[in-house]
Design an enzyme around this catalytic site. Structure first.
Site, short mmCIF file in Angstrom:
data_model
loop_
_atom_site.label_atom_id
_atom_site.label_comp_id
_atom_site.label_asym_id
_atom_site.label_seq_id
_atom_site.Cartn_x
_atom_site.Cartn_y
_atom_site.Cartn_z
N SER A 106 27.59 34.45 -19.85
CA SER A 106 27.69 33.35 -19.33
C SER A 106 28.83 33.38 -18.11
O SER A 106 28.63 32.65 -17.25
CB SER A 106 27.98 32.15 -20.14
OG SER A 106 29.39 32.43 -20.61
N LYS A 176 35.39 30.18 -20.18
CA LYS A 176 34.89 29.62 -18.92
C LYS A 176 35.99 29.64 -18.02
O LYS A 176 37.33 29.92 -18.25
CB LYS A 176 34.19 28.31 -19.29
CG LYS A 176 33.39 28.06 -20.59
CD LYS A 176 32.02 28.73 -20.08
CE LYS A 176 31.07 28.53 -21.27
NZ LYS A 176 29.67 29.24 -21.14
#
Length: 322
Positions: A106, A176
């Protein structure tokens, strides 16, 4: 008689008497401070220690250097050294840095699956909060990883992760990039860029090559509450980030209390070593919502002050004239 030989009966020994004061005619070249405290003054001059050996011969009985305690062996000190090392490692993991493993794609191409990153845990202890553009590790806010299975570590892995020498396999953590912070308004329309407080982000330098900003999941506008952050993965079309959890409390935002720290460096493998700086687009003027809102207010106050002073002066002069 040979030089240095003594029988104990042929004459006084060549050593100080009278409590360490040299006798008349003796040379003053001896190191009197080296006399063993256990034997000094305990025998009359000329006396010989039991056994016929001189007390100066360096034997343990004579108080020589070998009478001192022997150094502890390395194997006896090894457990103590290991204990100190483990305590230091635990303190470093708790308060300074901790290693984390990247489990997914990701964050490509910034981070690859299997990379080990070092996370700064020190600055949050001093009240620092995540900033836009930082790559952060945070605990699952609730419901983000409920369908994700975690491998069962063995005893050695549990121990090494406990002291910080190995990433934890049991904790459900995510990594993230921070896009917006408390007070910001973030939005992304189809075929458009991500905007923060009306400013478009140039994300070409860090998102995965060929990805769009948010075509797979447009969103917003979202007003980020105080003490929360909006996060997105760099591989936009392969990241279940804030966009996909807007139905949860906080509308997909993450509490700063859940943030473990900022990832500052890729430490492993060696050929992937790199720092993780903040992209320049997050430093563009006017991006800070608080600063942008404060500018008009400050200009209004600056413009109003001369008028207020002029009016007060006029009123004061009118009262004086009356």
């Amino acid at each position: 008689m040979a030089v240095g030989a003594r029988s104990g009966h042929d004459g006084p020994e060549d050593r100080p008497s009278n409590g360490g004061v040299p006798a008349a005619g003796d040379g003053g070249g001896q190191d009197y401070g080296a006399v063993n405290s256990e034997s000094a003054g305990s025998e009359p001059p000329g006396a010989e220690p039991p056994g016929g050996d001189s007390a100066d011969e360096g034997s343990p009985e004579g108080g020589g250097s070998t009478a001192q305690g022997k150094p502890r062996s390395f194997w006896k000190e090894l457990p103590l050294l290991i204990g100190i090392a483990l305590v230091l490692a635990l303190l470093i993991k708790t308060f300074l840095v901790q290693a984390f493993s990247i489990p997914s794609d990701s964050m490509q191409n910034t981070l690859q699956r299997g990379d080990r990153v070092l996370v700064d845990k020190l600055t949050p202890w001093f009240g620092a909060e995540p900033e836009r553009g930082e790559v952060v590790v945070f605990h699952d806010p609730g419901g983000w990883l409920e369908d994700t299975a975690t491998p069962e570590p063995n005893a050695v892995q549990k121990f090494l992760s406990f002291i910080g020498l190995m990433p934890s396999a049991e904790e459900k953590d995510l990594i993230k990039r921070v896009i917006a912070v408390g007070g910001d308004t973030v939005e992304c329309k189809k075929n458009g860029p991500v905007t923060v407080n009306g400013k478009a982000l140039d994300d070409k330098s860090f998102i995965f090559e060929g990805n769009s900003a948010c075509d797979d999941q447009p969103f917003g506008p979202i007003h980020v509450p105080k003490d929360r952050i909006w996060v997105m993965g760099d591989h936009r079309q392969n990241s279940l980030d804030s966009r996909y959890h807007q139905e949860l409390p906080g509308q997909g935002t993450v509490s700063v209390d859940e943030v473990v720290g900022r990832a500052v460096v890729v430490a492993w493998p060696i050929n992937r070593w790199a720092t993780l700086p903040i992209p320049k687009t997050f430093d563009q003027p006017g991006l800070n919502a608080a600063a942008a809102a404060a500018v008009p207010g400050a200009l209004g106050v600056a413009g109003a002050l001369p008028l207020v002073f002029w009016r007060r002066r006029r009123l004061t002069r009118g009262r004086t004239d009356g």
